[in-house]
Scaffold this motif. Structure first.
Motif: not given
Length: 195
Positions: A51-52, A63-64, A67-68, A71
């Protein structure tokens, strides 16, 4: 139906013709559907591990969403899938300067950053693989292009006379191996000769 080991393949996979026409569809399969891209258990690990590396290829919205939502998320019908942005584009997708949807995973792979090309469900599209509770050891391989979205791909496939399984050779080999593909190809040639 064509049977190879424990896999039943619809005749349409070898009889229908298909070549993606990205200039027409703009990668619309990455945003048109009932859920994100179905993922295998190995692909869940890949998303955790890489992922990074994908972050520079992703949009701020993608990305948001990750994060919500995480993955990957669990969908009652499709199992583990990629999250989507507002129920549309895959969170790992982005639009290029020609408004074509590209995949962060595939771009990272093309740049040599990760060893995983993209979810196999995406790579195999418009082939869909399913199983049933009655015969859990049996896989069903069906040809399921989207009626409107894939119209140009079906037309281009007919123009170029490319069967769907030939267009998807790399993905089929990735999923089932070269011997499987060669058996499928030999069966397709036999079917064509006996029509």
């Amino acid at each position: 139906m064509i049977a190879i080991d424990n896999v039943l393949i619809s005749d349409a996979v070898v009889e229908e013709q298909f070549v993606c026409d990205l200039n027409k569809c703009k990668g619309g399969c990455c945003e048109d559907g009932d859920a994100g891209a179905p993922l295998t258990k190995d692909e869940l690990k890949h998303l955790n591990n890489y992922y990074h590396v994908l972050l520079p290829y992703m949009t701020p919205e993608g990305i948001r969403e990750i994060e919500r939502q995480g993955k990957y998320i669990y969908d009652a019908e499709f199992g583990w899938v990629t999250p989507t942005i507002n129920g549309a584009i895959c969170a790992y997708g982005y639009r290029d300067e020609h408004n074509m949807i590209k995949c962060a995973v595939e771009q990272a792979y093309n740049d040599g950053k990760i060893p995983w090309k993209k979810p196999i469900s995406c790579h195999l599209f418009p082939i869909r693989i399913s199983s049933s509770d009655i015969e859990p050891d049996m896989e069903y391989v069906n040809y399921e292009p989207r009626e409107d979205l894939c119209k140009a791909a079906c037309k281009l496939g007919k123009q170029l006379k490319v069967p769907a399984y030939v267009f998807l050779k790399e993905a089929i080999i990735r999923m089932y191996g070269e011997d499987f593909y060669n058996t499928l190809d030999a069966t397709a040639q036999h079917m064509k000769a006996n029509k």
